[in-house]
Each structure stands twice: as structure tokens, then as C-alpha cells.
Write an enzyme that holds these catalytic residues in place. Structure first.
Site, PDB file in Angstrom:
ATOM      1  N   THR A 166      41.231  50.301  24.852  1.00 34.96           N
ATOM      2  CA  THR A 166      41.253  51.665  24.322  1.00 34.96           C
ATOM      3  C   THR A 166      39.980  51.965  23.548  1.00 34.96           C
ATOM      4  O   THR A 166      39.497  53.100  23.546  1.00 34.96           O
ATOM      5  CB  THR A 166      42.491  51.894  23.438  1.00 34.96           C
ATOM      6  OG1 THR A 166      42.524  50.932  22.380  1.00 34.96           O
ATOM      7  CG2 THR A 166      43.767  51.823  24.258  1.00 34.96           C
ATOM      8  N   ASN A 214      39.602  39.783  26.995  1.00 33.31           N
ATOM      9  CA  ASN A 214      40.618  40.115  25.997  1.00 33.31           C
ATOM     10  C   ASN A 214      41.874  39.405  26.489  1.00 33.31           C
ATOM     11  O   ASN A 214      42.527  39.862  27.428  1.00 33.31           O
ATOM     12  CB  ASN A 214      40.786  41.624  25.950  1.00 33.31           C
ATOM     13  CG  ASN A 214      41.552  42.146  24.757  1.00 33.31           C
ATOM     14  OD1 ASN A 214      41.875  43.316  24.717  1.00 33.31           O
ATOM     15  ND2 ASN A 214      41.842  41.325  23.767  1.00 33.31           N
ATOM     16  N   CYS A 248      38.164  45.514  23.795  1.00 34.71           N
ATOM     17  CA  CYS A 248      39.374  46.286  23.499  1.00 34.71           C
ATOM     18  C   CYS A 248      39.366  47.485  24.432  1.00 34.71           C
ATOM     19  O   CYS A 248      38.450  48.311  24.375  1.00 34.71           O
ATOM     20  CB  CYS A 248      39.384  46.724  22.038  1.00 34.71           C
ATOM     21  SG  CYS A 248      40.704  47.900  21.630  1.00 34.71           S
ATOM     22  N   ASN A 254      43.189  46.828  28.134  1.00 37.36           N
ATOM     23  CA  ASN A 254      42.924  45.601  28.886  1.00 37.36           C
ATOM     24  C   ASN A 254      44.219  44.916  29.278  1.00 37.36           C
ATOM     25  O   ASN A 254      44.374  44.407  30.390  1.00 37.36           O
ATOM     26  CB  ASN A 254      42.065  44.650  28.048  1.00 37.36           C
ATOM     27  CG  ASN A 254      40.663  45.165  27.838  1.00 37.36           C
ATOM     28  OD1 ASN A 254      40.088  45.801  28.716  1.00 37.36           O
ATOM     29  ND2 ASN A 254      40.098  44.905  26.676  1.00 37.36           N
ATOM     30  N   CYS A 281      47.353  48.971  24.822  1.00 38.37           N
ATOM     31  CA  CYS A 281      46.264  48.028  25.034  1.00 38.37           C
ATOM     32  C   CYS A 281      45.757  48.231  26.451  1.00 38.37           C
ATOM     33  O   CYS A 281      46.455  47.898  27.415  1.00 38.37           O
ATOM     34  CB  CYS A 281      46.734  46.589  24.822  1.00 38.37           C
ATOM     35  SG  CYS A 281      45.491  45.354  25.258  1.00 38.37           S
TER      36      CYS A 281
END
Length: 317
Positions: free
Chosen positions: A223, A13, A221, A71, A69
Site C-alpha cells: 500500500t 515483504n 510495503c 504485497n 496489505c
């Protein structure tokens, strides 16, 4: 104006990251960078904080701002901890101040960080989502989408709609793409859009594919992986505790601890630096562009890690 950027990723990501001061046009910078470099998912902005060691803001490919976020937070955690010479820090995000810390490496040479994911909200108003007169949606069929897939809705604090699906649906993402695009356009369910994840049980844990609001299909992603681990534990798909979560970009570990209504989530994975850049930033995008770049060697180590887990990930390619 010349600025310094780092290109970083957590589970592939990928973001540009800037350590700077507060201003109101970072969404424009994200749009410029993502137009020049189609391989990134957005922009991470590290700012001074009055309540924590630093503040993080996140801007998607379309210039919109995300609440959190996972990551990206790992990459910010590494930057802040190395800058301050500490092993643990607190990062201010839009909805909460979150604890981050350096962890034992996933594999030799891969910098690894854990980040707290909070708050955890099941109230549909928190997403927001409208579904009849219901206040929650947990392990429930939505007939318009499918008679077989059970969905759950949760905000952590980004909004997520999570479906548990068999391998054949996971391997062909057209069903997920159809509904994710609908729910991120004009629709009666999600006025602000939603991240849509499909989850499949593995012997080693779970596999998660996510269509991210403001981005589209993404390698990972943070979350979404954490929320998917939570829903997988609640549904009995996997036991509570540490869950190995595989995704198109690699693998992370999500720890799910629950004591009644008290839920604690931890996301642990790589924080990899790809390159350093000098960028000329102008309001006129025709005048903006990279003026200098330097590649780093960390990705080679991460690709070795990917190779070791490829037999799991490639079955859904």
C-alpha cells in the site's frame, strides 16, 4: 494443534500464510511465528467469505491487525486463484472487497498478480491525523520535521505519510527512522501510528523506502508503494499511468488512473512461495514450533529478477 503454513513473499515483504477458519487468536500466532523467525513481517490469514471468493486478515509482527496489505494480498490472490482454478477473484479485506487477477509474468518463472488498492482517502480523519485545523495534507512542508521535505498524507486504507526526498536523504535512513519511530510512539499527530515512506525520483520511475507501522523498516510495503506512486503522480514527479516502483525488496508496477476525484490504483508484482511447513501451535509458546518443513525452488527465479534490477536498488543500499 498442528496447522499447515506457507511462507510467501511479495517484493520480499515476507509472511507466513494459513488457510483456515475464523478465530480470535491469530495475533498470538503472528507473535509466535515472528519470534521464531525474525525474517518475516507477519501473518496472512485466508478465511471463508460471505461476500467474496475469500477473506484476508493481516497481522503484523507485533500482533496488531492491519487494514490491508498489498504485497500480502498478491500472495493470497495466487493461493485463492490456484485453489479455485480461476484467473480472477474478489478478496474481502477489512475495508473493501478487492479484485485480484493473474497477470503476465514480470520475468520467466515468476508468478505475477495484480491487486486493486482501495479506498483512497485524503481526509486526515481517515488516517487519523491531527494537524492544526487542516482537513488534508498534500505536498506540504511540516516545519517540525524539515523545512525542505514536502509531505502528503493518504489512507489506502492503511495510513501513510509520504515525503519526497533527494538521493542523499534516501541513502541515509536515519532521518526517516527518527520521525517514523516518533509518529509510531506517543505523539500529537497520529494516535494510531502511521506508515512513513520516503520517495526519490529515478530515471526509471521512483524508489520507495518504508517504515511500516507495527513492523519497522521493511523490504517493501504494497500500500505504501501504491500510495507513493499516487503522490508522485499528483506532484508531477512522474506522469500518470504505469509507474515502476523500486524498493529494497525489488520492483513492482503501480498503475495510477485519475479522472477528477475518481482515483483507481492497481498494484502488480510477484507472488512467490518460499516453503511449506507443519507447525505445532499451542497457547504456551514453549510448546509451539515447526515439526516439518519443505523448501521450494521459486526464490531462485526471483533472485535472478533482483539481480537484473540491482543496479537501481543498490544505489540506495
Amino acid at each position: 494443534m498442528k496447522i499447515t503454513l506457507e511462507k510467501v513473499h511479495g517484493s520480499m515483504n515476507t509472511f507466513y500464510m494459513i488457510d483456515s477458519d475464523e478465530r480470535d487468536d491469530y495475533g498470538d500466532l503472528a507473535l509466535q511465528l515472528c519470534e521464531i523467525d525474525q525474517g518475516v513481517d507477519g501473518l496472512l490469514v485466508i478465511l471463508p467469505s460471505k461476500s467474496a471468493d475469500a477473506k484476508m486478515r493481516v497481522f503484523n509482527r507485533d500482533g496488531s491487525e492491519a487494514s490491508m496489505c498489498g504485497n500480502g494480498l498478491r500472495c493470497v490472490a495466487r493461493h485463492v486463484c490456484e485453489k479455485l482454478g480461476i484467473e480472477q477473484a474478489v478478496i474481502e479485506t477489512m475495508k473493501a472487497d478487492l479484485t485480484v487477477r493473474r497477470e503476465e509474468t514480470l520475468m520467466d518463472g515468476i508468478e505475477t498478480y495484480s491487486v486493486q488498492i482501495s479506498p483512497v482517502l485524503f481526509d486526515l480523519k481517515a488516517l487519523p491525523m491531527e494537524y492544526g485545523n487542516q482537513s488534508t495534507l498534500i505536498q506540504q512542508v511540516i516545519p517540525e520535521i524539515s523545512q525542505d521535505i514536502q509531505f502528503s498524507a493518504v489512507a489506502v486504507p492503511n495510513p501513510h505519510l509520504i515525503g519526497i526526498v533527494p538521493k542523499d536523504i534516501q541513502k541515509s535512513p536515519e532521518h526517516q527512522k527518527k520521525w517514523a519511530k516518533k509518529f509510531n510512539g506517543e505523539n500529537d499527530y497520529f494516535t494510531d501510528g502511521v506508515n512513513v515512506s520516503y520517495v526519490t525520483k529515478l530515471e526509471e520511475g521512483i524508489f520507495v523506502r518504508t517504515f511500516e507501522r507495527g513492523v519497522g523498516f521493511t523490504n517493501a510495503c504494497g500500500t505504501a508503494m501504491t500510495a507513493s506512486a499516487l503522490i508522485s503522480c499528483m506532484s508531477g514527479l512522474v506522469p500518470y499511468g504505469e509507474v515502476a516502483v523500486y524498493n529494497p525488496g525489488g520492483m513492482v508496477k503501480c498503475t495510477v488512473d485519475r479522472n477528477g476525484d475518481d482515483i483507481k490504483l492497481l498494484l502488480t508484482g510477484n507472488a512467490t512461495r518460499l516453503s511449506e511447513h507443519e507447525f505445532n501451535w499451542s497457547k504456551d509458546k514453549a510448546e509451539s514450533g515447526f515439526t516439518a518443513s519443505r523448501n521450494l525452488d521459486e526464490q531462485r527465479r526471483y533472485e535472478k529478477f533482483i539481480k537484473e534490477i540491482s543496479v537501481v536498488v543498490e544505489q540506495f543500499a
